[in-house]
Motif scaffolding. Structure first.
Motif, mmCIF file in Angstrom:
data_model
loop_
_atom_site.group_PDB
_atom_site.id
_atom_site.type_symbol
_atom_site.label_atom_id
_atom_site.label_comp_id
_atom_site.label_asym_id
_atom_site.label_seq_id
_atom_site.Cartn_x
_atom_site.Cartn_y
_atom_site.Cartn_z
ATOM 1 N N LYS A 1 0.807 -1.228 0.000
ATOM 2 C CA LYS A 1 0.000 0.000 0.000
ATOM 3 C C LYS A 1 0.837 1.273 0.000
ATOM 4 O O LYS A 1 0.639 2.156 -0.824
ATOM 5 C CB LYS A 1 -0.950 -0.012 1.202
ATOM 6 C CG LYS A 1 -2.030 -1.089 1.108
ATOM 7 C CD LYS A 1 -2.986 -0.985 2.294
ATOM 8 C CE LYS A 1 -4.096 -2.046 2.196
ATOM 9 N NZ LYS A 1 -5.045 -1.962 3.329
ATOM 10 N N SER A 2 1.784 1.372 0.909
ATOM 11 C CA SER A 2 2.556 2.618 1.033
ATOM 12 C C SER A 2 3.696 2.714 0.028
ATOM 13 O O SER A 2 4.330 3.763 -0.098
ATOM 14 C CB SER A 2 3.107 2.749 2.457
ATOM 15 O OG SER A 2 4.019 1.700 2.736
ATOM 16 N N ARG A 3 4.010 1.586 -0.666
ATOM 17 C CA ARG A 3 5.010 1.561 -1.723
ATOM 18 C C ARG A 3 6.426 1.889 -1.214
ATOM 19 O O ARG A 3 7.226 2.480 -1.917
ATOM 20 C CB ARG A 3 4.644 2.546 -2.852
ATOM 21 C CG ARG A 3 3.226 2.433 -3.372
ATOM 22 C CD ARG A 3 2.959 1.076 -4.017
ATOM 23 N NE ARG A 3 3.881 0.869 -5.145
ATOM 24 C CZ ARG A 3 4.300 -0.330 -5.564
ATOM 25 N NH1 ARG A 3 3.914 -1.424 -4.921
ATOM 26 N NH2 ARG A 3 5.097 -0.435 -6.608
ATOM 27 N N GLN A 4 6.718 1.447 -0.015
ATOM 28 C CA GLN A 4 8.065 1.621 0.515
ATOM 29 C C GLN A 4 8.966 0.504 -0.020
ATOM 30 O O GLN A 4 8.602 -0.669 0.018
ATOM 31 C CB GLN A 4 8.060 1.585 2.041
ATOM 32 C CG GLN A 4 7.276 2.689 2.695
ATOM 33 C CD GLN A 4 7.318 2.553 4.211
ATOM 34 O OE1 GLN A 4 8.383 2.538 4.830
ATOM 35 N NE2 GLN A 4 6.156 2.469 4.814
ATOM 36 N N ASP A 5 10.149 0.880 -0.475
ATOM 37 C CA ASP A 5 11.100 -0.091 -1.014
ATOM 38 C C ASP A 5 11.987 -0.596 0.133
ATOM 39 O O ASP A 5 12.773 0.156 0.704
ATOM 40 C CB ASP A 5 11.954 0.547 -2.101
ATOM 41 C CG ASP A 5 12.756 -0.489 -2.884
ATOM 42 O OD1 ASP A 5 13.244 -1.452 -2.268
ATOM 43 O OD2 ASP A 5 12.884 -0.326 -4.119
ATOM 44 N N LYS A 6 11.843 -1.887 0.455
ATOM 45 C CA LYS A 6 12.586 -2.489 1.563
ATOM 46 C C LYS A 6 13.740 -3.371 1.072
ATOM 47 O O LYS A 6 14.316 -4.124 1.848
ATOM 48 C CB LYS A 6 11.635 -3.345 2.406
ATOM 49 C CG LYS A 6 10.467 -2.592 3.023
ATOM 50 C CD LYS A 6 10.921 -1.704 4.159
ATOM 51 C CE LYS A 6 9.735 -1.086 4.888
ATOM 52 N NZ LYS A 6 10.178 -0.256 6.036
#
Length: 315
Positions: free
Chosen positions: A73-78
């Motif tokens: 959802k938040s589109r954070q790249d981990k």
């Protein structure tokens, strides 16, 4: 081999509540049955690299060969956070004496096979979790499997047989062996390897036969590679039948006509999937003891894993 064998495992499979939704995927076959013989070393890449429980779901995106790990959802790249952890954690596992690893299927960090990788359109099921990929990269000979595939009796037997073989090899190396010891190890494993790969069985025999012309480190490394390559191949009914007939040949001069016919019939019934493998194997083990055949009594093939696991009881 009386000690429990060290096997890595995804933490959620042991019942630890570490999944993104705060739950677990406790596998009772793993903990209840395999846990009698394996000493599990749990790893949850997401939690150990600093992510909370519960947490936002993640997925793999982009190129399946070098996917990115992105929150849905938040589109954070981990990706870099996970890759950095994987390199350090897997390197640390090298001191644990691992002889196998059981991964959680479909996980973007720990899935081993057919993990979804999203791009444009439908996701492709051709990815591998970032942590699982690093384990395979740093441990090229290590037996690895997913918990879901252990429900298949053939894949389950193959994996467990590989784990016990690798554990025997590790124990062998710990004794600072020489060429003569390698000959003994290979002799004991001949029929087991033949059941998995007649081709690699011949290659291993040639390697050991030429061992005096190779440096010890090169010889042992090459032997380990070929041994685990062979064990990774499925021992089919056809290949098992060939080995059973090969063993029977050792008794052709001592069995009566009726005993030969009975044994041949049991092997035929196994070949035709009418009885499980344990039936002809039990009969052959009886004759090995009765006639005190030292070579056959020393063959790992006849007892490659604990009887309690009942791996040869399926047709």
């Amino acid at each position: 081999m009386n000690d429990q064998i060290a096997v890595g495992i995804s933490s959620c499979l042991l019942g630890e509540k570490v999944r993104y939704d705060g739950g677990h995927r406790h596998d009772r076959y793993i903990t209840g049955t395999l846990g009698k013989f394996f000493r599990f070393l749990p790893v949850c890449p997401e939690v150990e690299c600093g992510m909370p429980v519960p947490r936002e779901a993640m997925r793999l995106e982009g190129n399946p060969a070098t996917p990115r790990l992105v929150t849905v959802k938040s589109r954070q790249d981990k990706t870099e956070q996970m890759r950095s952890f994987c390199r350090e954690r897997v390197a640390a596992l090298k001191g644990e004496g691992l002889c196998g690893f059981i991964f959680k299927k479909n996980s973007p960090s720990s899935g081993l096979h057919r993990v979804k990788v999203y791009n444009s359109g439908m996701p492709a099921k051709n990815g591998r979790g970032l942590f699982a990929a690093e384990v395979v990269r740093q441990f090229p000979f290590l037996p690895v499997e997913e918990e879901g595939r252990l429900c298949d009796p053939v894949l389950r037997e193959n994996f467990i047989e590989r784990v016990f073989t690798y554990a025997r090899w590790k124990a062998f190396l710990a004794g600072e062996p020489g060429l003569g010891d390698l000959v003994g190890f290979h002799t004991a494993h001949k029929l087991l390897v033949m059941a998995h790969s007649p081709t690699l069985y011949r290659e291993l025999g040639a390697l050991v036969g030429n061992g005096k012309n190779l440096k010890k480190a090169e010889l042992f490394q090459r032997y380990e590679e070929l041994l685990m390559m062979a064990m990774a191949l499925i021992a089919t009914v056809k290949k098992h039948t060939n080995v059973l007939m090969h063993i029977m040949g050792y008794f052709k001069t001592v069995l009566s006509r009726e005993e030969k016919e009975e044994l041949l019939e049991l092997i035929r019934q196994y070949h035709d999937r009418l009885v499980p493998q344990i039936v002809p194997v039990t009969m052959l083990k009886h004759y090995c003891l009765k006639f005190d055949d030292q070579y056959l009594n020393g063959q790992i093939y006849l007892s490659p894993h604990p009887t309690e696991l009942a791996l040869r009881n399926h047709v």
